[in-house]
Design an enzyme around this catalytic site. Structure first.
Site, PDB file in Angstrom:
ATOM      1  CG  HIS A  17      -2.028  -0.892   1.417  1.00  0.00           C
ATOM      2  ND1 HIS A  17      -1.971  -1.964   2.391  1.00  0.00           N
ATOM      3  CD2 HIS A  17      -2.976  -1.273   0.525  1.00  0.00           C
ATOM      4  CE1 HIS A  17      -3.169  -2.602   2.213  1.00  0.00           C
ATOM      5  NE2 HIS A  17      -3.692  -2.325   1.019  1.00  0.00           N
ATOM      6  CE  LYS A  41     -13.381  -6.967   4.252  1.00  0.00           C
ATOM      7  NZ  LYS A  41     -12.395  -6.258   3.435  1.00  0.00           N
ATOM      8  NE  ARG A  95      -2.689  -7.683  -4.167  1.00  0.00           N
ATOM      9  CZ  ARG A  95      -3.629  -8.279  -3.258  1.00  0.00           C
ATOM     10  NH1 ARG A  95      -2.910  -8.446  -1.856  1.00  0.00           N
ATOM     11  NH2 ARG A  95      -4.770  -8.512  -3.556  1.00  0.00           N
ATOM     12  CB  SER A 133      -4.263  -6.492   4.764  1.00  0.00           C
ATOM     13  OG  SER A 133      -3.962  -5.162   4.118  1.00  0.00           O
TER      14      SER A 133
END
Ligand code: PNS
Length: 168
Positions: A17, A41, A95, A133
């Site tokens: 990030h 979440k 990514r 993450s």
């Protein structure tokens, strides 16, 4: 002034990030890191502490850019966060090809919601392209070394390991 919003969960922020943020700050005058509250979440108080951690990470990792980078929490839609700060661009990192489908869908939907806002993608640096993450959280939880994966502020906060590969 060209402002972009870099939205995400950042739970936690990784060096991947940070890399995307640095490159976005090379293109835009101001980048607002928007930590989005996702009620499914994480509760809002967790988001507040995530904002503090990201601010510390920016000060530590990108000191020369820090005055052009803001970190704020928002609830609701990313496009509304953009409108709130006067941004016409959303920044996201890619990514690998596997990220593309979901990102394409979000970019199109955001454009449908707010035609004036466009999404710009940066390819995450190769050395960070494998980071996520959730995997970082898992590695830290089981006592693995994440110091090369996250800013120091995050590594310090990830907490005590729960297990060290003991036979149960
Ligand atoms: O870091 P993440 O979890 O990949 O980020 C996903 C995020 C927060 C950018 C996405 O879930 C989002 O934009 N949430 C805000 C709600 C919203 O705008 N949803 C519609 C997206 S098309």
């Amino acid at each position: 002034m060209r402002t972009a919003v870099y939205p995400g969960s950042f739970d936690p922020i990784t060096l991947g990030h940070v890399d995307v943020l640095e490159r976005a700050a090379g293109v835009f005058d101001r980048v607002v890191v928007a930590v989005l509250v996702n009620p499914r979440k994480s509760p809002a108080d967790e988001v507040a502490s995530r904002v503090a951690t990201i601010r510390a990470a920016v000060a530590e990792e990108l000191p020369s850019l820090a005055e052009r980078i803001a970190v704020e929490a928002f609830d609701g839609l990313t496009v509304e966060a953009c409108r709130a700060v006067g941004a016409r661009h959303v920044v996201r990192g890619l990514r690998a090809v596997s990220d593309f489908e979901a990102e394409l869908q979000m970019a199109h939907l955001n454009r449908r919601l707010a035609p004036e806002i466009d999404t710009v993608f940066f390819m995450t640096a190769l050395e960070h392209g494998y980071l996520s993450s959730s995997l970082v959280r898992e590695i830290a939880r089981f006592g693995g070394d994440v110091s090369e994966m996250v800013p120091r502020a995050v590594a310090a906060e990830l907490g005590a390991p729960e297990g060290q590969g003991r036979r149960l």
